[in-house]
Design a protein around this motif. Structure first.
Motif, short mmCIF file in Angstrom:
data_model
loop_
_atom_site.label_atom_id
_atom_site.label_comp_id
_atom_site.label_asym_id
_atom_site.label_seq_id
_atom_site.Cartn_x
_atom_site.Cartn_y
_atom_site.Cartn_z
N THR A 25 44.46 -14.59 32.72
CA THR A 25 43.01 -14.51 32.49
C THR A 25 42.25 -14.29 33.80
N SER A 74 48.85 -14.00 28.18
CA SER A 74 48.39 -13.04 29.19
C SER A 74 47.50 -13.72 30.22
N LYS A 77 47.76 -5.65 28.39
CA LYS A 77 48.56 -6.68 27.73
C LYS A 77 49.72 -6.11 26.92
N LYS A 78 49.42 -5.10 26.11
CA LYS A 78 50.47 -4.55 25.27
C LYS A 78 51.52 -3.87 26.13
N GLU A 126 48.57 -20.46 17.90
CA GLU A 126 49.14 -19.39 18.72
C GLU A 126 48.29 -19.16 19.96
N HIS A 127 48.95 -19.07 21.12
CA HIS A 127 48.23 -18.85 22.37
C HIS A 127 48.67 -17.56 23.03
N ASP A 128 47.70 -16.81 23.49
CA ASP A 128 47.97 -15.60 24.27
C ASP A 128 48.39 -16.03 25.67
N PHE A 182 53.79 -6.42 27.68
CA PHE A 182 54.74 -6.94 26.70
C PHE A 182 55.88 -5.94 26.46
N SER A 200 53.26 -12.68 29.38
CA SER A 200 53.11 -11.72 28.28
C SER A 200 53.42 -12.36 26.94
N GLY A 201 52.87 -11.79 25.91
CA GLY A 201 53.14 -12.24 24.56
C GLY A 201 52.34 -13.48 24.19
N THR A 202 52.84 -14.16 23.19
CA THR A 202 52.14 -15.35 22.70
C THR A 202 53.12 -16.49 22.56
N GLU A 203 52.55 -17.68 22.52
CA GLU A 203 53.37 -18.87 22.38
C GLU A 203 52.77 -19.67 21.22
#
Ligand code: HEC
Length: 181
Positions: free
Chosen positions: A76, A74, A134-135, A70-72, A138, A61-64
């Motif tokens: 795939t 989540s 996704k949300k 920035e990478h999602d 998170f 979850s979230g981003t890095e």
């Protein structure tokens, strides 16, 4: 008439008529009572069951952010989402395991409440992962984390402060997964 039939059936298949609930082949008489093995100390249970399960979920979850941007995080693929569902499922059960005799700490009502909250929130988190939301993943992952923190505050950090005096720099895991202690 019926009785004779039952007796005959027993003679034909003795094993099938012995009163074994679980069907375990060699269960001795009286061995059917539930019995829990809670030999794993709390640190091992946390470090090898609860923490890995939580990270199975949180990692998806979230981003890095790294040097490339920035990478999602989540998933795939369906398999990727399934890892989150697996983690949340284990956390649901971990809430149960925390309440086993031998694991519960005093004050029990507080302990059990945190354990039950873990199961409740993990169930909601699991549903979000099943929906590939996704949300939701998170947000609900964050709500699971709040339970970890709250229980640690009361059952790890406060007792430590009472025993050893105020903060000496290495309180227990403010960040789950951190190699504190
Ligand atoms: C019901 C209370 C409770 C809940 C909920 C809980 N913990 Fe813990 N946790 C503990 C206790 C108590 C310890 C300290 C064990 C000890 O020192 O005996 C601990 C310790 C830990 C440790 C350190 C293990 C070690 O090797 O020292 C980690 C990591 C951890 N918990 C992760 C988590 C995560 C992640 C969650 C939430 C998903 C969580 N815990 C939820 C009670 C809880």
């Amino acid at each position: 008439m019926k009785r004779i039939f039952v007796l005959t059936a027993c003679a034909a298949a003795l094993a099938a008529c012995t009163p074994q609930k679980s069907g375990a082949p060699k269960a001795a008489a009286g061995a059917a009572a539930a019995k829990f093995n809670t030999d794993l100390p709390m640190t091992e249970f946390m470090g090898h069951v609860v923490d890995p399960a939580a990270f199975m979920y949180w990692k998806g979850s979230g981003t890095e952010v790294d040097e490339k941007g920035e990478h999602d995080l989540s998933p795939t693929t369906d398999e990727g989402w399934d890892v989150l569902v697996n983690g949340a499922s284990i956390l649901m059960e971990a809430g149960n395991m925390l309440q086993l005799p031998g694991r519960v700490r005093a004050p029990e009502a507080d302990w059990n409440r945190y354990a039950q909250q873990l199961t409740e929130r993990a169930a909601i988190a699991r549903a979000a992962a099943e929906k590939h939301d996704k949300k939701g993943v998170f947000d609900e992952g964050g709500r699971v984390y709040e339970v970890c923190v709250a229980c640690h505050e009361q059952f790890v950090i406060q007792p430590d402060i009472q025993a050893n005096g105020p903060a000496k720099g290495d309180p227990l895991p403010a960040v789950p997964g951190g190699k504190a202690k």
